[in-house]
Scaffold this active site. Sequence first.
Site, PDB file in Angstrom:
ATOM      1  N   SER A  68       0.830  -1.202   0.000  1.00 19.90           N
ATOM      2  CA  SER A  68       0.000   0.000   0.000  1.00 19.90           C
ATOM      3  C   SER A  68       0.862   1.248   0.000  1.00 19.90           C
ATOM      4  CB  SER A  68      -0.926   0.023   1.216  1.00 19.90           C
ATOM      5  OG  SER A  68      -1.692   1.218   1.200  1.00 19.90           O
TER       6      SER A  68
ATOM      7  N   LYS B 160      -4.524  -6.755   3.536  1.00 17.17           N
ATOM      8  CA  LYS B 160      -4.485  -5.647   2.576  1.00 17.17           C
ATOM      9  C   LYS B 160      -5.896  -5.358   2.069  1.00 17.17           C
ATOM     10  CE  LYS B 160      -2.793  -2.642  -0.436  1.00 17.17           C
ATOM     11  NZ  LYS B 160      -3.772  -2.413  -1.468  1.00 17.17           N
TER      12      LYS B 160
ATOM     13  N   HIS C  12      -7.587  -3.502   4.811  1.00 15.77           N
ATOM     14  CA  HIS C  12      -6.986  -2.157   4.789  1.00 15.77           C
ATOM     15  C   HIS C  12      -7.714  -1.293   3.758  1.00 15.77           C
ATOM     16  CE1 HIS C  12      -4.401   0.651   2.563  1.00 15.77           C
ATOM     17  NE2 HIS C  12      -3.712   0.859   3.667  1.00 15.77           N
ATOM     18  N   ASN C  13      -7.908  -1.850   2.562  1.00 17.23           N
ATOM     19  CA  ASN C  13      -8.576  -1.085   1.509  1.00 17.23           C
ATOM     20  C   ASN C  13     -10.036  -0.819   1.852  1.00 17.23           C
ATOM     21  OD1 ASN C  13      -6.111  -1.493   0.239  1.00 17.23           O
ATOM     22  ND2 ASN C  13      -7.028  -1.866  -1.755  1.00 17.23           N
TER      23      ASN C  13
ATOM     24  N   GLU D 188     -10.067   2.004   4.094  1.00 17.72           N
ATOM     25  CA  GLU D 188      -9.789   3.181   3.246  1.00 17.72           C
ATOM     26  C   GLU D 188     -11.081   3.687   2.586  1.00 17.72           C
ATOM     27  OE1 GLU D 188      -7.653   3.525  -1.023  1.00 17.72           O
ATOM     28  OE2 GLU D 188      -6.447   2.520   0.512  1.00 17.72           O
ATOM     29  N   TYR D 189     -11.909   2.763   2.101  1.00 21.20           N
ATOM     30  CA  TYR D 189     -13.217   3.152   1.512  1.00 21.20           C
ATOM     31  C   TYR D 189     -14.042   3.913   2.551  1.00 21.20           C
ATOM     32  CZ  TYR D 189     -13.284   0.328  -2.858  1.00 21.20           C
ATOM     33  OH  TYR D 189     -13.069  -0.189  -4.113  1.00 21.20           O
TER      34      TYR D 189
END
Length: 487
Positions: A140, A194, A197-198, A201-202
Amino acid sequence: MHMNNVASPSSSGKAQIGVTGLAVMGSNIARNFARNGYTVALHNRSIAKTDAVIENHGHEGTFIRTESVADFVAALERPRRVLIMVKAGAATDAVIEELAAAMEPGDIIIDGGNALYTDTIRREAALAERGLHFVGAGISGGEEGALNGPSIMPGGPAESYESLGPLLESVAAKVDGEPCCTHIGPDGSGHFVKMVHNGIEYADMQLIGEAYDLMRKALDLPVAKIADVFRTWNSTELESYLIEITAEVLSQVDAETGKPLVDVIVDAAGQKGTGRWTVKSALDLGIPTTGIAEAVFARALSSSTDQRVAARGLAAGELSGTPADAAAFVEDIKAALYASKVVAYAQGFDQIAAGSAEYGWNVDRGSLATIWRGGCIIRAQFLNRIREAYADDPQLPSLLLAPYFRDAVEAGIDSWRRVVATATTLGIPVPAFASSLSYYDALRAERLPAALTQGLRDYFGAHTYQRVDKEGTFHTLWSGDRSEITE
C-alpha cells in the site's frame, strides 16, 4: 531516498531480487530496491518498458535487463526472489505458471498485486507441492509509496520471510526507525489484511466526503474555506494522509473554468473491487462491517447515473434545522468524523480477527497498526493509539472498548448525534456517519429487537430460541395450543 540498511551489490553479479510487470507500481518498486543498494533484474512482456526504466532510471542503481523468462530467472541468485506486479486474476496465474516452470525448489515467488486472498491460498498450496515458496504480499502507498517506502504486508511460509524479510523491510516506509513491514502469517493472510486495509480506506474516504458535503450544504461554506478546515484538522488528532490530501484536492482550482476542481469532476466514484471483496468476506464471516459496506454502496449509488437523474424530482419533505452556529457545527462534524472513523477501524480489526480465526493465521492486530503508521493510504496519527490498545490487551474485544477510544467517542457522542440528526432533517445523505452511530448504539444496547426476530423465525420456520432465564433450546407450538416444548 533512504540509504539505511543498504545492501551490498551482489558479489555474484546476479540480482538479489527480480521484478516482472513494469507498469508504474512495478517500475517504482524496482527503483526503490535499486536505490537501496540491491541488484534488480527487470522483466516485462513488452521489452520497451524494461528499456524505458533502465534509460530513465539506470543511474539510480544496478539493474539487469532481461528479455525472456529464462533469462530473467537465470539472472537471479539463489534462492531466487521474484516480485510479480501484474493485474490480478488470470494474468497473475499465467505469469506464476511461466515462472514456476523455470524455477527450482526453495525459490520464492511474491505476488505484490491486489489479489483475492482465496486465490493466494490456492496458489500457495499448489506451488508448495512443487517445492516453491509463494508469498502473497499486500503493498500500500500508491505510486509514491512504491518508490519512497510503502507499507508491505507479506504472507506465505515463515521460512521464506527469513530470506525475503530483510529486502522488504529495507524498502518499506520507516516510522520511528521501525519498518512498515512484518510477516503477517501463512498463505492468504497478507492479501486478506491488505483487502481489509482497503475496505477501511473506503470507509475513511466516504466519511471525509460526508463531512465535506455537510459543510457545503448545511453551512454553505465555500470550497476554499472547507479546504482550510481540513488543513486545520490535519494538525489535530485527525492527522492523516487522507485528511492532508483532502485539503490539497479541495484547494485545486480548475485552470480551464476557474472553478474549484471538485466542482468539475463527475460525481460518480469508481472502484477496483477490494472494497466489495471486504464486504463479501465480512458477510461470510458474520462480521458487521457496516461503515465499509455503506461506503461501497455509496460509490455504487453515485454511479447509478440514470436512476439519479430520474429521481431528481422526488419530494424532499419539510427540510429544516440549519445550524445557527457554523463554527460549533464544524466542531460537531469533526467529532462525528473521528468517532465514525474509530468505528470503521474497529469493524475492520474485528474482521481481521475473524479471518485469522477462520483460517488459522494467528494475525497480530497490534503489528498491523504498527506497519500501517507509514507508507500506506490509511496512515494516521491515531494508529499509534490502536497499537497501544492492542499492546495493553492483545485480546481486546473491540477497539471501542479501549480506554482511549472509549473516552474519545464518549466525549464526541452528543456532537455525533447532532450531526446525524441535522443531516437527516436537511435531507443530506450521511450513510457512513449514520450507520456508524447505529452500530455504536446497537453494540452498547442492553437488549436488541433480535429477540422478536427469533420469535418470528420460530413462528414461521420452527427455528427455536433460547431463554434468558434457563438453559436449553425451546420451540412454541404456534399452530397448536401455543405451549412451549424443549427441543
